[in-house]
Write a protein that holds these residues in place. Sequence first.
Motif, PDB file in Angstrom:
ATOM      1  N   GLU A  88       0.835  -1.201   0.000  1.00  0.00           N
ATOM      2  CA  GLU A  88       0.000   0.000   0.000  1.00  0.00           C
ATOM      3  C   GLU A  88       0.868   1.248   0.000  1.00  0.00           C
ATOM      4  OE1 GLU A  88      -3.490  -2.132   2.716  1.00  0.00           O
ATOM      5  OE2 GLU A  88      -2.399  -0.402   3.503  1.00  0.00           O
ATOM      6  N   PHE A  89       0.328   2.318  -0.558  1.00  0.00           N
ATOM      7  CA  PHE A  89       1.047   3.596  -0.630  1.00  0.00           C
ATOM      8  C   PHE A  89       0.188   4.682   0.010  1.00  0.00           C
ATOM      9  CE2 PHE A  89       2.634   0.922  -3.981  1.00  0.00           C
ATOM     10  CZ  PHE A  89       4.001   1.151  -3.992  1.00  0.00           C
ATOM     11  N   LEU A  90       0.796   5.480   0.858  1.00  0.00           N
ATOM     12  CA  LEU A  90       0.076   6.544   1.559  1.00  0.00           C
ATOM     13  C   LEU A  90       0.065   7.858   0.792  1.00  0.00           C
ATOM     14  CD1 LEU A  90       1.364   5.906   5.197  1.00  0.00           C
ATOM     15  CD2 LEU A  90      -0.723   5.043   4.101  1.00  0.00           C
ATOM     16  N   ASP A  91       0.914   7.971  -0.227  1.00  0.00           N
ATOM     17  CA  ASP A  91       0.961   9.139  -1.111  1.00  0.00           C
ATOM     18  C   ASP A  91       1.344  10.436  -0.409  1.00  0.00           C
ATOM     19  OD1 ASP A  91       0.563   7.926  -3.591  1.00  0.00           O
ATOM     20  OD2 ASP A  91      -1.595   7.818  -3.292  1.00  0.00           O
ATOM     21  N   TYR A  99       7.100  14.940   9.598  1.00  0.00           N
ATOM     22  CA  TYR A  99       6.673  14.271  10.823  1.00  0.00           C
ATOM     23  C   TYR A  99       5.569  15.110  11.457  1.00  0.00           C
ATOM     24  CZ  TYR A  99       6.277  12.587  15.516  1.00  0.00           C
ATOM     25  OH  TYR A  99       5.758  12.101  16.677  1.00  0.00           O
ATOM     26  N   GLY A 100       4.511  14.467  11.892  1.00  0.00           N
ATOM     27  CA  GLY A 100       3.422  15.186  12.543  1.00  0.00           C
ATOM     28  C   GLY A 100       2.192  14.316  12.641  1.00  0.00           C
ATOM     29  N   THR A 101       1.102  14.912  13.062  1.00  0.00           N
ATOM     30  CA  THR A 101      -0.099  14.119  13.317  1.00  0.00           C
ATOM     31  C   THR A 101      -0.695  13.508  12.056  1.00  0.00           C
ATOM     32  OG1 THR A 101      -1.399  16.161  13.281  1.00  0.00           O
ATOM     33  CG2 THR A 101      -0.707  15.337  15.440  1.00  0.00           C
ATOM     34  N   ALA A 102      -0.544  14.172  10.914  1.00  0.00           N
ATOM     35  CA  ALA A 102      -1.109  13.612   9.679  1.00  0.00           C
ATOM     36  C   ALA A 102      -0.417  12.293   9.331  1.00  0.00           C
ATOM     37  CB  ALA A 102      -0.975  14.609   8.536  1.00  0.00           C
ATOM     38  N   LEU A 103       0.904  12.271   9.441  1.00  0.00           N
ATOM     39  CA  LEU A 103       1.648  11.056   9.152  1.00  0.00           C
ATOM     40  C   LEU A 103       1.358   9.985  10.198  1.00  0.00           C
ATOM     41  CD1 LEU A 103       3.779   9.622   7.407  1.00  0.00           C
ATOM     42  CD2 LEU A 103       5.544  10.671   8.851  1.00  0.00           C
ATOM     43  N   ARG A 104       1.347  10.365  11.471  1.00  0.00           N
ATOM     44  CA  ARG A 104       1.024   9.404  12.526  1.00  0.00           C
ATOM     45  C   ARG A 104      -0.362   8.796  12.306  1.00  0.00           C
ATOM     46  NH1 ARG A 104       1.542  12.788  17.769  1.00  0.00           N
ATOM     47  NH2 ARG A 104       0.225  11.082  18.532  1.00  0.00           N
ATOM     48  N   ARG A 105      -1.325   9.626  11.928  1.00  0.00           N
ATOM     49  CA  ARG A 105      -2.687   9.133  11.714  1.00  0.00           C
ATOM     50  C   ARG A 105      -2.732   8.128  10.565  1.00  0.00           C
ATOM     51  NH1 ARG A 105      -5.135  13.706  11.455  1.00  0.00           N
ATOM     52  NH2 ARG A 105      -4.832  13.954   9.209  1.00  0.00           N
ATOM     53  N   ASP A 106      -2.036   8.423   9.470  1.00  0.00           N
ATOM     54  CA  ASP A 106      -2.047   7.505   8.328  1.00  0.00           C
ATOM     55  C   ASP A 106      -1.423   6.162   8.692  1.00  0.00           C
ATOM     56  OD1 ASP A 106      -3.279   9.394   6.779  1.00  0.00           O
ATOM     57  OD2 ASP A 106      -1.500   9.933   5.622  1.00  0.00           O
ATOM     58  N   ILE A 107      -0.353   6.206   9.460  1.00  0.00           N
ATOM     59  CA  ILE A 107       0.304   4.946   9.847  1.00  0.00           C
ATOM     60  C   ILE A 107      -0.529   4.213  10.895  1.00  0.00           C
ATOM     61  CG2 ILE A 107       2.393   3.931  10.839  1.00  0.00           C
ATOM     62  CD1 ILE A 107       3.948   6.323   9.636  1.00  0.00           C
ATOM     63  N   ALA A 108      -1.099   4.952  11.840  1.00  0.00           N
ATOM     64  CA  ALA A 108      -1.990   4.319  12.825  1.00  0.00           C
ATOM     65  C   ALA A 108      -3.165   3.642  12.129  1.00  0.00           C
ATOM     66  CB  ALA A 108      -2.484   5.350  13.833  1.00  0.00           C
ATOM     67  N   ALA A 109      -3.704   4.280  11.087  1.00  0.00           N
ATOM     68  CA  ALA A 109      -4.803   3.678  10.332  1.00  0.00           C
ATOM     69  C   ALA A 109      -4.363   2.371   9.683  1.00  0.00           C
ATOM     70  CB  ALA A 109      -5.307   4.659   9.273  1.00  0.00           C
ATOM     71  N   ALA A 110      -3.143   2.362   9.136  1.00  0.00           N
ATOM     72  CA  ALA A 110      -2.636   1.133   8.518  1.00  0.00           C
ATOM     73  C   ALA A 110      -2.471   0.029   9.556  1.00  0.00           C
ATOM     74  CB  ALA A 110      -1.307   1.417   7.814  1.00  0.00           C
ATOM     75  N   GLY A 142      10.220   6.705  10.294  1.00  0.00           N
ATOM     76  CA  GLY A 142      10.609   5.815  11.378  1.00  0.00           C
ATOM     77  C   GLY A 142      10.080   6.283  12.717  1.00  0.00           C
ATOM     78  N   ARG A 143      10.250   7.566  12.993  1.00  0.00           N
ATOM     79  CA  ARG A 143       9.768   8.111  14.262  1.00  0.00           C
ATOM     80  C   ARG A 143       8.235   8.044  14.345  1.00  0.00           C
ATOM     81  NH1 ARG A 143      11.366  11.899  18.213  1.00  0.00           N
ATOM     82  NH2 ARG A 143       9.692  11.889  19.751  1.00  0.00           N
ATOM     83  N   ALA A 144       7.560   8.387  13.262  1.00  0.00           N
ATOM     84  CA  ALA A 144       6.098   8.351  13.270  1.00  0.00           C
ATOM     85  C   ALA A 144       5.576   6.931  13.442  1.00  0.00           C
ATOM     86  CB  ALA A 144       5.550   8.958  11.979  1.00  0.00           C
ATOM     87  N   THR A 145       6.288   5.949  12.902  1.00  0.00           N
ATOM     88  CA  THR A 145       5.868   4.559  13.051  1.00  0.00           C
ATOM     89  C   THR A 145       5.980   4.112  14.501  1.00  0.00           C
ATOM     90  OG1 THR A 145       6.510   4.057  10.772  1.00  0.00           O
ATOM     91  CG2 THR A 145       6.276   2.193  12.269  1.00  0.00           C
ATOM     92  N   LEU A 146       7.065   4.483  15.157  1.00  0.00           N
ATOM     93  CA  LEU A 146       7.205   4.171  16.581  1.00  0.00           C
ATOM     94  C   LEU A 146       6.058   4.778  17.382  1.00  0.00           C
ATOM     95  CD1 LEU A 146      11.041   4.680  16.856  1.00  0.00           C
ATOM     96  CD2 LEU A 146       9.859   2.624  17.649  1.00  0.00           C
ATOM     97  N   ASP A 147       5.693   5.995  17.068  1.00  0.00           N
ATOM     98  CA  ASP A 147       4.605   6.656  17.786  1.00  0.00           C
ATOM     99  C   ASP A 147       3.245   6.072  17.412  1.00  0.00           C
ATOM    100  OD1 ASP A 147       6.412   8.303  19.066  1.00  0.00           O
ATOM    101  OD2 ASP A 147       6.219   9.914  17.585  1.00  0.00           O
ATOM    102  N   ALA A 148       3.058   5.758  16.140  1.00  0.00           N
ATOM    103  CA  ALA A 148       1.764   5.263  15.674  1.00  0.00           C
ATOM    104  C   ALA A 148       1.437   3.885  16.234  1.00  0.00           C
ATOM    105  CB  ALA A 148       1.736   5.225  14.146  1.00  0.00           C
ATOM    106  N   ALA A 149       2.450   3.118  16.608  1.00  0.00           N
ATOM    107  CA  ALA A 149       2.179   1.814  17.222  1.00  0.00           C
ATOM    108  C   ALA A 149       1.380   1.982  18.501  1.00  0.00           C
ATOM    109  CB  ALA A 149       3.496   1.084  17.491  1.00  0.00           C
ATOM    110  N   ALA A 150       1.648   3.066  19.229  1.00  0.00           N
ATOM    111  CA  ALA A 150       0.853   3.367  20.418  1.00  0.00           C
ATOM    112  C   ALA A 150      -0.452   4.063  20.047  1.00  0.00           C
ATOM    113  CB  ALA A 150       1.662   4.246  21.379  1.00  0.00           C
ATOM    114  N   ASP A 151      -0.397   4.991  19.096  1.00  0.00           N
ATOM    115  CA  ASP A 151      -1.613   5.694  18.676  1.00  0.00           C
ATOM    116  C   ASP A 151      -2.707   4.720  18.247  1.00  0.00           C
ATOM    117  OD1 ASP A 151      -0.256   8.128  18.993  1.00  0.00           O
ATOM    118  OD2 ASP A 151       0.319   8.223  16.882  1.00  0.00           O
ATOM    119  N   ALA A 152      -2.299   3.639  17.557  1.00  0.00           N
ATOM    120  CA  ALA A 152      -3.279   2.694  17.019  1.00  0.00           C
ATOM    121  C   ALA A 152      -4.090   2.021  18.113  1.00  0.00           C
ATOM    122  CB  ALA A 152      -2.566   1.633  16.174  1.00  0.00           C
ATOM    123  N   GLY A 153      -3.522   1.933  19.317  1.00  0.00           N
ATOM    124  CA  GLY A 153      -4.206   1.253  20.402  1.00  0.00           C
ATOM    125  C   GLY A 153      -5.015   2.155  21.314  1.00  0.00           C
TER     126      GLY A 153
END
Length: 247
Positions: A88-91, A99-110, A142-153
């Motif tokens: 998948e591509f987030l575009d 880095y910011g909430t938009a990127l974190r949200r997209d990764i959390a959604a994934a 990388g940083r957003a992915t680390l954060d999004a792992a928690a955001d997703a939960g």
Amino acid sequence: MTDPLITQLRPMPEDWRRALAVVAHPDDLEYGCSAAVAAWTDQGREIAYVLATRGEAGIDTLDPERCAALREREQRASAAVVGVSVVEFLDHKDGVIEYGTALRRDIAAAIRRHRPELVITLNHRDTWGGVAWNTPDHVAVGRATLDAAADAGNRWIFPELTEQGLESWNGVRWVAIAGSSRPTHAVDATAGLDRAVRSLLEHRTYIEALTEEAPETYARDFLTRTTTATGERFGGRPAVAFEVFGR
């Protein structure tokens, strides 16, 4: 023979079934950890790829629109070599990912969509081992992915995802960083190395723009060199290293 004075890497956790790999560009996983992915898919594990961009700014001789389509095709073919069918591509825009909430949200959604126990990403630090400067895209993703792992939960972070039918997922148990200068774990690359080379070779257009060396020689030499170096800390076996953060 392995030098006993070298800090040894531990085997990666094995008690998981689904993984999600999140990186910035096509080819990031092929340079970073596809030999491990090949070994995991051989074991019947489910792995999906999510890329923040289509790598459209990666080849100077191709305009971004043509480049994006080509690199998407190369990435899908590359993933298939190591047993990954979901790409998948987030575009987000190549070269200027923020880095910011938009990127974190997209990764959390994934993460909520795929519900992995293991999340994989690429080196999020400023440098590659203090030797070469990292790119802003790698750092941001990388940083957003680390954060999004928690955001997703957390159902109270990005509640709009719940409204879209993406229920919170607090099942991520580990985030593993490929290409880290501070690795803690490794995966035996012996069985997956040849497929990792073929997987990297699917990015032929990118490689040909990058080096005058024959792509086959370039890909095999690069991956053999890196897995052999890691193997010095993993019982002398070719290996892929990860820095693993438990959750």
